[in-house]
Design an enzyme around this catalytic site. Structure first.
Site, PDB file in Angstrom:
ATOM      1  N   GLY A   1      -9.792  60.947 -27.911  1.00  0.00           N
ATOM      2  CA  GLY A   1     -10.298  61.857 -26.882  1.00  0.00           C
ATOM      3  C   GLY A   1     -10.147  61.281 -25.483  1.00  0.00           C
ATOM      4  O   GLY A   1      -9.698  61.962 -24.557  1.00  0.00           O
ATOM      5  N   ASP A   2     -10.525  60.017 -25.334  1.00  0.00           N
ATOM      6  CA  ASP A   2     -10.374  59.355 -24.036  1.00  0.00           C
ATOM      7  C   ASP A   2      -8.914  59.278 -23.627  1.00  0.00           C
ATOM      8  O   ASP A   2      -8.561  59.538 -22.466  1.00  0.00           O
ATOM      9  CB  ASP A   2     -10.962  57.940 -24.105  1.00  0.00           C
ATOM     10  CG  ASP A   2     -12.463  57.929 -24.234  1.00  0.00           C
ATOM     11  OD1 ASP A   2     -13.149  58.231 -23.249  1.00  0.00           O
ATOM     12  OD2 ASP A   2     -12.955  57.621 -25.326  1.00  0.00           O
TER      13      ASP A   2
END
Length: 409
Positions: A180-181
């Site tokens: 996600g990051d």
């Protein structure tokens, strides 16, 4: 493979001459900075002054496996590190002066933090109209959730990723990396490049708003349209994509091997390699839809064949048949693989502590202006204070010593 010294090769990247101030910490902001730095940008990373691991520096400096915090060596490469207390008015003033000389600012604080520090986009653009501000956050800069704390895993959950990852009879799982990051950082970098092109045309900067959950949502393929059109809810399906067959990891005598032969002609070649060419015209398997309906039994047939072979035997068969397939690589496989070596997919960085650090190279590869890894990650907090503050802001040694003594840098 010879280790790249520090400083390393000349900057040939397409972003050479672009100055970036990176104020983010942990993963999303720093990874965005890494991507831009790999492509030639001059990355000036701001970190809180103090002792590493006790409030000073980016927490990424100590993230990793015990005494081997190797993540920092990748995410902080190609960066100059300066210390700056952004909670102090003098530190905020220093940051403002640096940002006034920058092309891009990266931050991944909770929305409203820059404004609290007197560094709102409006005030920064008043001094530097061409500034591009990349803001990475959990939920974006607007909306009812914007003020919430948000890490990568939360974005993966809200964006739809976590609900469909894992085995159907177990709780939702995750990837072994912070996807996600990394996605939000990548979209932040993409937005920065688009904004640079707009600035070339107009001279004006803008804000790039990259939300973790939206970055994840962007790669969720047809998950939302499927539900919108038919009410279908995709669920966890283990190692397969429902209806896409054969495409799975299959057992061998000495391990596992991935085969993807879901396209009609490729499936025919797999059947021939298995010595069962009749399967390609069997009504249960002859079409994409039919194979999807009989996915479990088809996988079982293929597994009965693959488990009679070693990985090397199966790979030789798949290469000869022209079937997309491959080993499940681990680091040792990557370091020993001739294709990785031929394309310089992994490089070695000379390091005073580790001797040599091997890591992934710059991607994608550009033919005319390739990106490079030119310097290793900064060893100490503020190691480039004299260079950056001296050259860009004209501060002398006495001024820097005074700022350090008062905890500003």
């Amino acid at each position: 493979m010879s280790a790249i010294p520090d400083p390393g090769p000349a900057n040939t990247g397409p972003l050479a001459g672009i100055r970036v101030v990176e104020m983010g910490q942990l993963i999303a902001g720093p990874f965005c900075g890494q991507l831009l730095g790999d492509m030639g940008a001059d990355i000036i990373k701001l970190e809180p002054p103090g002792e590493i691991g006790k409030g000073g520096g980016d927490p990424m400096r100590v993230w990793g496996r015990g005494d081997y915090p190797m993540w920092w060596e990748v995410v902080a490469r190609n960066k100059r590190a300066i210390s700056c207390n952004l909670r102090d008015p003098e530190g905020q003033a220093l940051a403002r002066k640096l940002i006034a000389k920058a092309d891009i600012l990266i931050e991944n604080f909770r929305p409203g933090t820059l404004e609290k520090w007197g560094l709102s986009p409006e005030s920064l653009h008043a001094e530097n109209p061409g500034l591009i501000i990349v803001r990475v956050s959990g939920y974006g800069q607007t909306g009812p959730y914007s003020a919430r704390a948000g890490f990568g895993g939360i974005g993966e959950a809200m964006g739809g990723w976590r609900a469909i990852v894992g085995d159907p009879d177990r709780p939702a799982s995750r990837m072994g990396v912070s996807i996600g990051d990394s996605l939000a950082a990548t979209y932040g970098a993409l937005g920065a490049l688009a904004a640079l092109n707009h600035r070339h045309q107009t001279g004006k900067g803008q804000v790039v708003d990259s939300a973790l959950y939206e970055a994840v949502l962007q790669v969720m393929e047809s998950l939302v349209p499927e539900y919108s059109a038919s009410g279908y809810v995709r669920e966890r399906s283990g190692s397969v994509l429902p209806g896409i067959a054969p495409s799975n990891v299959y057992p061998c005598k000495d391990g596992e091997y991935l085969i993807g032969a879901n396209q009609d002609t490729v499936f025919g070649r797999l059947c021939a390699a298995m010595g069962q060419p009749e399967l390609a015209t069997d009504v249960r398997y002859a079409t994409h839809i039919a194979r999807g309906r009989h996915q479990e039994e088809l996988d079982a047939r293929i597994a009965d064949w693959t488990r009679t072979l070693t990985i090397d035997e199966l790979e030789a068969s798949m290469i000869e048949a022209g079937v997309p397939a491959g080993k499940l690589y681990r680091p040792a496989d990557m370091l020993d693989d001739p294709h990785f070596a031929a394309r310089d997919a992994i490089i070695g960085m000379a390091h005073p502590r580790w001797g040599e650090v091997k890591m992934q190279n710059v991607f994608p590869k550009l033919s005319a202006t390739p990106g490079t890894v030119r310097r290793r990650a900064p060893e100490t907090i503020g190691q480039d204070n004299a260079d950056v503050y001296g050259d860009l802001l004209g501060l002398d040694a006495d001024a820097l010593a005074d700022l350090k003594a008062r905890g500003v840098i």
